[in-house]
Design a protein around this motif. Structure first.
Motif, PDB file in Angstrom:
ATOM      1  N   TYR A 183       2.408   6.820  -7.172  1.00  0.00           N
ATOM      2  CA  TYR A 183       2.022   7.530  -8.394  1.00  0.00           C
ATOM      3  C   TYR A 183       2.910   8.754  -8.613  1.00  0.00           C
ATOM      4  O   TYR A 183       3.404   8.984  -9.719  1.00  0.00           O
ATOM      5  CB  TYR A 183       0.551   7.921  -8.325  1.00  0.00           C
TER       6      TYR A 183
ATOM      7  N   GLN B 142     -10.991   3.522 -12.783  1.00  0.00           N
ATOM      8  CA  GLN B 142     -11.369   4.260 -11.584  1.00  0.00           C
ATOM      9  C   GLN B 142     -10.855   3.538 -10.350  1.00  0.00           C
ATOM     10  O   GLN B 142     -11.462   2.571  -9.886  1.00  0.00           O
ATOM     11  CB  GLN B 142     -12.875   4.417 -11.522  1.00  0.00           C
ATOM     12  N   THR B 143      -9.700   4.003  -9.875  1.00  0.00           N
ATOM     13  CA  THR B 143      -9.058   3.398  -8.718  1.00  0.00           C
ATOM     14  C   THR B 143      -8.085   4.404  -8.124  1.00  0.00           C
ATOM     15  O   THR B 143      -7.660   5.338  -8.817  1.00  0.00           O
ATOM     16  CB  THR B 143      -8.312   2.103  -9.121  1.00  0.00           C
ATOM     17  N   SER B 144      -7.729   4.232  -6.884  1.00  0.00           N
ATOM     18  CA  SER B 144      -6.694   5.077  -6.287  1.00  0.00           C
ATOM     19  C   SER B 144      -5.313   4.451  -6.466  1.00  0.00           C
ATOM     20  O   SER B 144      -4.305   5.025  -6.087  1.00  0.00           O
ATOM     21  CB  SER B 144      -6.980   5.303  -4.796  1.00  0.00           C
ATOM     22  N   CYS B 145      -5.284   3.285  -7.054  1.00  0.00           N
ATOM     23  CA  CYS B 145      -4.053   2.562  -7.331  1.00  0.00           C
ATOM     24  C   CYS B 145      -3.190   3.379  -8.301  1.00  0.00           C
ATOM     25  O   CYS B 145      -3.737   3.943  -9.246  1.00  0.00           O
ATOM     26  CB  CYS B 145      -4.425   1.201  -7.939  1.00  0.00           C
TER      27      CYS B 145
ATOM     28  N   LYS C  86       0.868  -1.171   0.000  1.00  0.00           N
ATOM     29  CA  LYS C  86       0.000   0.000   0.000  1.00  0.00           C
ATOM     30  C   LYS C  86       0.907   1.223   0.000  1.00  0.00           C
ATOM     31  O   LYS C  86       1.664   1.433   0.960  1.00  0.00           O
ATOM     32  CB  LYS C  86      -0.908   0.001   1.233  1.00  0.00           C
TER      33      LYS C  86
ATOM     34  N   ARG D  11      -4.514   4.300 -12.069  1.00  0.00           N
ATOM     35  CA  ARG D  11      -5.595   5.286 -11.957  1.00  0.00           C
ATOM     36  C   ARG D  11      -5.827   6.070 -13.236  1.00  0.00           C
ATOM     37  O   ARG D  11      -6.858   6.702 -13.392  1.00  0.00           O
ATOM     38  CB  ARG D  11      -5.330   6.258 -10.808  1.00  0.00           C
ATOM     39  N   GLN D  12      -4.879   6.028 -14.148  1.00  0.00           N
ATOM     40  CA  GLN D  12      -5.051   6.715 -15.425  1.00  0.00           C
ATOM     41  C   GLN D  12      -5.882   5.891 -16.413  1.00  0.00           C
ATOM     42  O   GLN D  12      -6.317   6.404 -17.431  1.00  0.00           O
ATOM     43  CB  GLN D  12      -3.691   7.025 -16.050  1.00  0.00           C
TER      44      GLN D  12
ATOM     45  N   GLY E 110      -1.625   4.280  -5.436  1.00  0.00           N
ATOM     46  CA  GLY E 110      -1.383   5.026  -4.207  1.00  0.00           C
ATOM     47  C   GLY E 110      -0.669   6.326  -4.548  1.00  0.00           C
ATOM     48  O   GLY E 110       0.137   6.385  -5.481  1.00  0.00           O
ATOM     49  N   ASN E 111      -0.983   7.379  -3.821  1.00  0.00           N
ATOM     50  CA  ASN E 111      -0.439   8.700  -4.152  1.00  0.00           C
ATOM     51  C   ASN E 111       1.079   8.757  -4.143  1.00  0.00           C
ATOM     52  O   ASN E 111       1.681   9.369  -5.024  1.00  0.00           O
ATOM     53  CB  ASN E 111      -0.996   9.759  -3.207  1.00  0.00           C
TER      54      ASN E 111
ATOM     55  N   THR F 250       0.152   4.635  -0.360  1.00  0.00           N
ATOM     56  CA  THR F 250      -0.579   5.893  -0.272  1.00  0.00           C
ATOM     57  C   THR F 250       0.315   6.992   0.290  1.00  0.00           C
ATOM     58  O   THR F 250       0.368   8.085  -0.262  1.00  0.00           O
ATOM     59  CB  THR F 250      -1.824   5.723   0.623  1.00  0.00           C
ATOM     60  N   ASN F 251       1.025   6.697   1.361  1.00  0.00           N
ATOM     61  CA  ASN F 251       1.837   7.711   2.039  1.00  0.00           C
ATOM     62  C   ASN F 251       3.334   7.468   1.955  1.00  0.00           C
ATOM     63  O   ASN F 251       4.109   8.368   2.254  1.00  0.00           O
ATOM     64  CB  ASN F 251       1.428   7.801   3.519  1.00  0.00           C
TER      65      ASN F 251
END
Length: 112
Positions: free
Chosen positions: A99, A90-93, A49, A86-87, A95-96, A51-52
């Motif tokens: 990405y 529709q997903t947040s994958c 994961k 995500r491109q 993770g920011n 995200t952070n």
């Protein structure tokens, strides 16, 4: 796979923070990771994961080496576009944090 009742892993490859590349569907097979792109892409999943925090250096190096191998062996076109999941769906994958990292890599494309 069990929760969604999928028969197998949809990605072509998975990369662990142990620095290993794991074969999902492998080269030359359509993935099942992003409907509009399955037939014209290689899906690489970094396990975790992000995200952070970004993946560790072992997994980043393994991912970049996998891409370079694919290009050198004509499995990936030399003028490929690098996209985040995500491109294309529709997903947040992925993770920011991840990405934002891949946006700095060669071949990243803002537009699919």
């Amino acid at each position: 796979m069990n929760t969604r009742k999928w028969a197998d892993i949809g990605y072509n490859f998975l990369v662990g923070e142990d620095g290993n590349v794991y074969e999902g569907r492998g080269w030359g097979k359509h993935g099942s990771h992003s409907v509009q792109y399955n037939a014209k892409s290689i899906g690489i999943c970094l396990i975790g994961k992000f995200t952070n925090t970004v993946p560790n250096s072992a997994s980043i190096r393994a991912t970049q080496n996998l891409i370079a191998y694919g290009v050198a062996n004509n499995k990936i076109k030399s003028d490929y576009k690098l996209l985040g999941h995500r491109q294309t769906a529709q997903t947040s994958c992925p993770g920011n944090a991840l990405y934002n990292l891949i946006k700095t890599w060669a071949h990243w494309s803002e537009k699919p």
